[in-house]
Design an enzyme around this catalytic site. Structure first.
Site, PDB file in Angstrom:
ATOM      1  N   GLU A 204       0.799  -1.237   0.000  1.00 34.65           N
ATOM      2  CA  GLU A 204       0.000   0.000   0.000  1.00 34.65           C
ATOM      3  C   GLU A 204       0.827   1.281   0.000  1.00 34.65           C
ATOM      4  OE1 GLU A 204      -3.257  -0.014   2.792  1.00 34.65           O
ATOM      5  OE2 GLU A 204      -4.199  -1.720   1.802  1.00 34.65           O
TER       6      GLU A 204
ATOM      7  N   GLU B 285      -5.325  -8.614   0.119  1.00 34.09           N
ATOM      8  CA  GLU B 285      -6.153  -8.264   1.273  1.00 34.09           C
ATOM      9  C   GLU B 285      -7.577  -7.985   0.814  1.00 34.09           C
ATOM     10  OE1 GLU B 285      -4.817  -5.166   3.995  1.00 34.09           O
ATOM     11  OE2 GLU B 285      -2.728  -5.747   3.682  1.00 34.09           O
TER      12      GLU B 285
HETATM   13  C1  BGP Z   1      -4.692  -2.249   5.020  1.00 36.67           C
HETATM   14  C2  BGP Z   1      -3.353  -2.595   5.585  1.00 36.67           C
HETATM   15  C3  BGP Z   1      -3.343  -3.613   6.669  1.00 36.67           C
HETATM   16  C4  BGP Z   1      -4.591  -3.639   7.533  1.00 36.67           C
HETATM   17  C5  BGP Z   1      -5.875  -3.386   6.775  1.00 36.67           C
HETATM   18  C6  BGP Z   1      -7.103  -3.164   7.640  1.00 36.67           C
HETATM   19  O1  BGP Z   1      -4.678  -0.911   4.642  1.00 36.67           O
HETATM   20  O2  BGP Z   1      -2.476  -3.054   4.570  1.00 36.67           O
HETATM   21  O3  BGP Z   1      -2.145  -3.486   7.362  1.00 36.67           O
HETATM   22  O4  BGP Z   1      -4.464  -2.984   8.704  1.00 36.67           O
HETATM   23  O5  BGP Z   1      -5.756  -2.301   5.901  1.00 36.67           O
HETATM   24  O6  BGP Z   1      -7.149  -1.820   8.085  1.00 36.67           O
HETATM   25  P1  BGP Z   1      -7.492  -1.441   9.558  1.00 36.67           P
HETATM   26  O7  BGP Z   1      -6.547  -2.219  10.405  1.00 36.67           O
HETATM   27  O8  BGP Z   1      -7.292   0.026   9.661  1.00 36.67           O
HETATM   28  O9  BGP Z   1      -8.904  -1.820   9.778  1.00 36.67           O
END
Ligand code: BGP
Length: 456
Positions: free
Chosen positions: A159, A353
């Site tokens: 990201e 993801e």
């Molecule tokens: C993405 C990231 C992850 C993870 C996910 C969920 O942006 O790559 O590291 O954290 O989001 O986001 P959050 O933890 O803010 O709910």
């Protein structure tokens, strides 16, 4: 068509969110370890306790039926200060984890860098400095040389677009004076160099970028809304994939960057490096689409054609939102995004993801996360539709394999198939408890994505 038989049904994590042991065995501090954390949130010393329990965890991943596991390597475990000597204890940990995965027929899909820049590099200006490019490439080379005999699939930077659009998340210390788009440019150069080094050191390995990609819809068929959405997509999405795949700056995004007053120093050597580093696939994270409207005064593109920001997000009356974060739930948008990426870049795709973060409750030893089953089922159905339409997708790795520290809410917001018994202020016993979605995902994998029924 159906899912290919070797499709990577996986799940995802990142080192700083799952491992804990943040100061153990010679690990250096990352920006995550030194950033200011609100009092109600936990720090990263324990997380899910995966560093100590990785064997038990991999056994659970096997039981879950995973064919792949997407995780990241903590730079500060391997090279504690970002440059210099390799820390053997850190190498040993990842060697053991990778061996354990391979022994269980789980394919490692490894992210080189996931939000955890060594704090020692940040102190010297972090990505704002060209020295960080060399440090990253050296670290990447160590990873390919050390683990590349067993790790075939690599992602460069998780990201990068979110690191630039929401920098406070990953840059410790004040942002004032931080050269945002110069730092972003350095990441492009670092990524391209790392891809070239990967192909040179390990020609049999495959590597790609891992941005967060989701399309922006125009708020209406008004051509001005369409223009605003095009710019938003360019700035949020295509800037990052054009750089990774074509080695070039996206024209609309560059226009936005310049008009917003940022300067970028791009040398001839940078251009050549960016042209020469090529990805083998695109990994991407998908959570929610956006909808962008032209709003007088606070809009992306004003009447004179000036661009002010990455767009004015508006509500989408066709979608509902997640309970916890208020993110739009848009399974068809997932397919729209897949279609758009493949049409532009024509490379194989892997989802690294996708998932639903909620306030899961442990009641009588069980977590009935039917909402997650519904969410995942609807999203996998769209991956299936994309595969059916002929798009080469080779894996789906929802976030997250087990509960871990969310970026803003600690353990209040959970995404995993496996519940981790702890709260934000009490580490309890860190016991692993299979959620309802665990059995459901096992069945999905066993049926190779044919059985997506939410009844279980
Ligand atoms: C993405 C990231 C992850 C993870 C996910 C969920 O942006 O790559 O590291 O954290 O989001 O986001 P959050 O933890 O803010 O709910």
């Amino acid at each position: 068509m159906a899912f290919p038989t070797d499709f990577f049904w996986g799940a995802s994590s990142s080192a700083y969110q799952i491992e804990g042991a943040s100061a153990k065995d010679g690990k250096g501090k990352s920006v995550q370890d030194v950033k200011e954390i609100p009092a109600e949130l936990p720090d990263f010393t324990v997380c899910s306790g995966h560093y100590e329990r990785y064997k038990e965890d991999v056994a659970l991943f096997k039981e879950l039926g995973l064919k792949a596991y997407r995780f990241s390597i903590a730079w500060t475990r391997i090279i504690p200060d970002g440059v210099g000597e390799v820390n053997q204890a850190g190498v040993d940990f990842y060697n053991s984890l990778i061996d354990e995965l391979k022994a269980n027929d789980i394919e490692p899909i490894v992210t080189i860098y996931h939000f955890d820049l060594p704090a020692a590099l940040q102190e010297k200006g972090g990505w704002g400095e060209r020295a960080t490019v060399d440090a990253f490439v050296d670290f990447a080379r160590v990873c390919f040389e050390t683990f590349g005999d067993r790790v075939k699939y690599w992602q460069t930077i998780n990201e990068q677009n979110m690191m630039t659009l929401v920098p406070e998340h990953v840059v410790s210390g004040p942002l004032e004076g931080y050269p945002l788009y110069q730092a972003n440019h350095h990441m492009f150069v670092a990524q391209s160099k790392a891809m070239a080094v990967c192909h040179e050191v390990r020609p049999e390995c495959k590597i790609g970028p891992a941005p967060n990609i989701s399309v922006n819809y125009p708020a209406s068929s008004d051509p001005k809304d369409v223009l605003a959405a095009q710019y938003a997509d360019a700035v949020r999405n295509w800037l990052y994939l054009d750089a990774a795949v074509f080695g070039e700056y996206n024209a609309l995004a560059l226009d936005f960057i310049k008009r917003s007053g940022y300067t970028i120093d791009v040398t001839d050597e940078d251009r050549e490096i960016m042209r020469n580093g090529k990805p083998d696939f695109i990994a991407f994270n998908y959570y929610a689409t956006g909808t962008v409207g032209y709003v007088e005064g606070e809009t992306l593109v004003d009447d004179e054609g000036n661009i002010h920001g990455p767009g004015s997000q508006v509500d989408n009356p066709h979608l509902s939102k997640t309970e916890f974060s208020g993110w739009w739930i848009d399974p068809v948008g997932f397919r729209n995004t897949i279609n758009e990426i493949y049409t532009r870049y024509r490379l194989p795709l892997v989802v690294t993801e996708n998932g639903l973060g909620e306030r899961d409750e442990l009641v009588d030893g069980q977590v009935n996360d039917d909402y997650r089953i519904k969410y995942l089922s609807e999203h996998i159905a769209q991956v299936k539709a994309a595969v059916d339409s002929g798009i080469p997708m080779f894996g789906y790795n929802p976030w997250s394999v087990m509960d871990l520290i969310s970026t803003h809410e600690g353990f209040l917001k959970r995404y995993g198939f496996i519940y981790v018994n702890r709260t934000n202020d009490d580490e309890l016993d860190l016991a692993r408890i299979k959620k309802k979605s665990f059995g459901w995902y096992t069945r999905v994998i066993e049926s190779n994505g044919e059985n997506l029924s939410t009844e279980i």
